[in-house]
Design a protein around this motif. Structure first.
Motif: not given
Lengths: 385, 385, 385, 385
Positions: D159-183
């Motif tokens: 749940l937290s990685s999905a939330a973080m993926f949605v929140i951060e991918r716009a401003v950090q497209p490299r660091a949070f590029s996909s769910m595996p990265q967020a996990l």
């Protein structure tokens, strides 16, 4: 005198609001709003309009705390505790919360800087909190072993940072430029925080670092073990003291010998319930019974609900036979209940057959009474039909 | 011989200072000052003037430790423990603390480097500390399970670092250039320190890293569980041993059977109090009573304060009736008290009715005596009026 | 109506599959596959062909959950729990799991974004899990001390971040630009996570940071101590309740007094075993015996295996004499066993000599019977030879 | 056949070496040397000469393990456990340790890569280690609650990685590029490792991150609490089983009732001691007494040392009167001792006065005998003078 009158007038005017306003719930709410506003106020990119609104909000919170503190001081004064109150830590927190920000403004601080002093409001969390006293007692009880762990921690801290300073300063003259820098590395590593701003890069540095980390786990483990041991002892002690006086007020237990009362006291758990709260819901599975130490509950039996007062017990049917609750039970007054878990109920009635007989008899009486009442109503219904 | 005389003269000259100077408090103070000075001394940007003052301060601390060590050695020698003292770890720490820095200077080290050896002063924290012995016993008791956890830790360390080395070396040839580098990553990760200087970037590396971190939590949990279990056992054991001898010296308990004395010993807690310390303050809520194992206390009852010596007890009134303390109690000599908590008091008197009767009788006697004294004084006052 | 029929047809068609399909094992499997596919689907560099396959896989998982939820709803409706089921949290999870993704598609989300809502499937882990109820009870029991630790945590959080904001903003205006930034530093440090994205660099900042880290260890220790204390109490209570009803069904224990039954209940551990599982293997060392509360086991004695039903016990021979198991024992039906450890067996038979006699007699009877059977077979073999 | 002979010859030739060589100490030593050599071998900057020496060292270690494994297999075969041994996990570890590296060489791996397989040698740490079985039992006992905590952990992770993926991918497209990265971010944060390679930078991301970290502490606390509870239960159970059989072999305890024996078993701690080890040193403070379950000790009393065998006890004098040990006691054979702590000694003798009398009588007899012996010697010395 004018000040005193003003408070009196405010007190009267806000009478309807006060019941909510003076409750700790609303105090926590104002605290949350105030601290959020203060936090937001420090953001440099804040638009001007927002800053005005946040400032207004902060002044309102400050006003609330001022009035609240004054009211509490008046209450204490009326109850004759004026001196105790004015010397208490709680009053100091009240005063600091109210005057810190205005004083900062007086000394010419800018608004965001002045409101930073609103951080002291957080200390209100510690006011009137019995939990802090309990945590404090754990630290007092375990002071000696905790001091030993701290001493061990400090020894490892100094020795490892001196070693790391000697090992790494040649290859990382910036990161490990002095002992204070090396101490910072050591505390970051020993607590397993690991910022990564200073990292050993030599083989020997890695070895020392690894040992420090493992010792970090051990010091975690030791302090946790000490606190867990102390907490378990303190919990047991506190439960006993809280429960003892209540137990002696339940007539049901008075026939027992002192040693049995001690045994029961260890089994019971205290529960404070406000009025109009559902204790038992019909149809749920029950695994405990309740004794009423103070207050009153209503058992919703058809046709007429029954009220039980201090000294009575309820919920025993679910423990004696079927485990499903047969009626709703709700508090009608703020009540203090003593909870007896199923496991302890079994142990207790096994060791005290007379107690079991008494509970059985009372339960039987209730069931019978209930049936007779229904019977009578049925007859009454039939007669009136 | 000259050396011995010099010490004797110093000892005489400093006689008034010694009572403070030789106390562990002042030793800790000098330690704190010395280590802070040493730490500050390594800062490269230190102005020259400050360096001179810090150097002077450090020499003073070294001098204090030298004299202190010499005095302790003399005390041990006079008491006939010379051989034991010279072979003890404590003496080794004393010697190293004193000679490490001068030797470094002799070998031509620069001042900041030489004073680095003052880090050894921190070992003085471990001298004469009973807490360390207790912690050490926990490790001895739990040596086997701790060794198993360590073995598990080392196994995961090696297997995970080999896996990570194979997985990551192709994409991060610098960070994971060799097994030592991979081992460093593994220890930083397993202890959940997480510097972030080496981080896996492949999917497989993330998977292995995640498993290693979760295992890190488990190894934390296991070692904490083991230390907590061992610590609880050790605490119980140590309290018993400390209390047992004192209990047998309180006449009040001597009438009890051995099995009851064992039971009581588990309930009592030992408290060492210096002289002129307030044990009980009038008006506070009381939740324990005290037995005097050694020393003397003064109960401030009007008109004449009463002194109670070893074997007496006090504070029982708050447990028998109202819970508010009725008089101040202060130690007049350094005392050893045994504390009996309210919860245990209830359990004890419930199981031993004769003990309760004895306490009641003594309490009754005191109240009566107190009243008679006041009565007599009132009569005396009336007669003299 | 059509919907209900469709479910009915599906239910019949899938009858052979259902036994596996409806089991929680297969549900967990589909969950794992679905979440893995969803995770992979978000990778931007995914080739088109893989995306198609993953999409198909995700739709299959969604279909499975839809059917599974419908079947469960039907089962609940048939059992008359329709209302309870539709109001339960479990049903809400079912509904959200099924409709979240289609709704996202309806609102025009792209495929990877829509499938992100499949994350809600993870909530199925919490459905029908008795373990969560147990953990929840620990939090309820220990709510007060946990709230105190949280309050302490929040107080340190605010005070330290305000301090750090004031200390560091002059030298690091970017990292500590506002209180929200400082709060982020504080929470990262207090939990000993230590990302290292914001690190104090002044001496004073290091000091405050070090204190915050050490307090982080303490708050870890306190919360762990509280949870450990609560968990130990809850475990003891739950075991008792689970075991009590089973114990009263074993005829062997019915001759005992209630107080002894309570004692035994604390010693026994419950074990649910599916059919065809080996409980005891011949030749292994045995350190417990088993009572059958429900189900049936087969003891593989030569020449004829013996079946034991509810109320019987086995494995006692290994505790009475030699510790090696003498025969295989396998369940023939899903069974509920009560395990009595060697340590508790010793304590129990020491305190209840009659119990030991009963077990000895039964064991003796079995050995004799066994020998007679072999003797008879030998004679039969001899006669037929 | 030749192989068997070869082992036989090697076994004979190395007979003097074997006693040391086959001990687990030497195995651990070779393991440490081998793993260190393997680790060093992967360093790319290693000079050629060093590589040659390390390679030789590694071949020696491999040879040692090969011979050691073959010897162990032979021992097992001779004892008739061949089949059990060849099917055991321990044998698999032996085989993998020996053949992994040669096979890698056969398949053409370079030397550093082939020797990487020597990492499997670390598995030898798990061979014949009773501690691992104990840790394993804790996990089995607490499997259900641990699974619940793991489920909770996984739920928060997703749940937290999905939330973080949605929140951060716009401003950090490299660091949070996909769910595996967020996990990966979520697992690094939940375990409070905190590398800092991916850090949320938005306000909302900070909020979610803070909650995840606090939940990380809670999941630490829960798993530690569960493991601590399980470990305490398992320790108590294991101690009892280890001690029970020994207690029944000490004649001294045989006169007691079974329930008392159970009680004593819970008090005693087992200690395995090799020969020629000092158990008690004269002049040290004693806080326990010893019963000899197996083996023999020598008490160094003047003039003639006394030997005590299985069933005897010693060290009781320090518990009865003065707490200082009056004689050295050393094992003459490998012995199994049962330790009774002072605290438990008090409890035991309080509850069993006859036990105390027996110990007193034996102690008295020894003191008397000792005096008589000295008296006689004195007379003998006088006569011969």
């Amino acid at each position: 005198m004018i000040f005193k009158d003003a408070i009196g007038i405010i007190a009267q005017l806000t009478a309807p609001l006060r019941r909510f306003g003076a409750s700790s719930l609303s105090r926590m709410l104002v605290l949350a709003v105030g601290l959020s506003a203060m936090t937001a106020y420090t953001v440099p990119t804040l638009p001007n309009a927002a800053a005005v609104w946040l400032g207004a909000c902060l002044w309102c919170c400050l006003g609330y705390f001022a009035v609240d503190s004054a009211l509490r001081a008046r209450t204490a004064a009326r109850a004759g505790h004026a001196r105790d109150h004015f010397l208490s830590l709680s009053f100091l927190v009240d005063v600091v919360s109210v005057i810190a920000v205005p004083i900062a403004f007086l000394y010419g601080a800018t608004a965001p800087n002045a409101w930073l002093f609103a951080t002291f409001w957080i200390l209100k969390l510690a006011q009137n909190s019995p939990g802090f006293a309990q945590l404090g007692r754990v630290f007092v009880l375990e002071a000696k072993p905790l001091a030993s762990v701290l001493a061990l921690f400090v020894m490892v801290l100094f020795l490892s940072s001196a070693a790391m300073f000697v090992i790494e300063r040649a290859v990382q003259p910036r990161a490990f430029s002095s002992m204070p820098q090396a101490l910072w590395w050591a505390v970051v590593t020993l607590t397993t925080t690991g910022y990564g701003d200073k990292v050993p890069i030599t083989e020997l540095g890695h070895l020392v670092g690894g040992v420090v980390m493992i010792f970090g786990i051990v010091s975690f483990g030791l302090s946790t073990g000490i606190l867990a041991t102390g907490f378990a002892a303190e919990t047991r002690r506190r439960n006993f003291i809280q429960t003892w006086d209540l137990v002696s007020k339940v007539p049901f237990f008075q026939s027992l010998e002192p040693s049995s009362i001690t045994e029961i006291t260890h089994m019971l758990r205290r529960l404070e319930v406000p009025e109009r709260v559902a204790i038992i819901r019909r149809g749920k599975v029950g695994d405990c019974m309740y004794f009423i130490a103070a207050g009153e509950v209503q058992v919703d039996i058809k046709p007429t609900p029954v009220r039980l007062g201090a000294g009575a017990f309820f919920g025993e049917l679910a423990l004696l036979g079927d485990s499903v609750r047969s009626a709703n039970v709700t508090t009608t007054l703020p009540s203090t209940l003593l909870i007896l878990d199923l496991a302890d109920f079994r142990t207790l009635t096994a060791n005290h057959p007379d107690l079991k007989r008494a509970i059985d008899a009372e339960a039987q009486r209730r069931v019978t009474e209930n049936q007779q009442m229904r019977e009578r109503q049925r007859l009454g219904d039939a007669a009136s039909a």
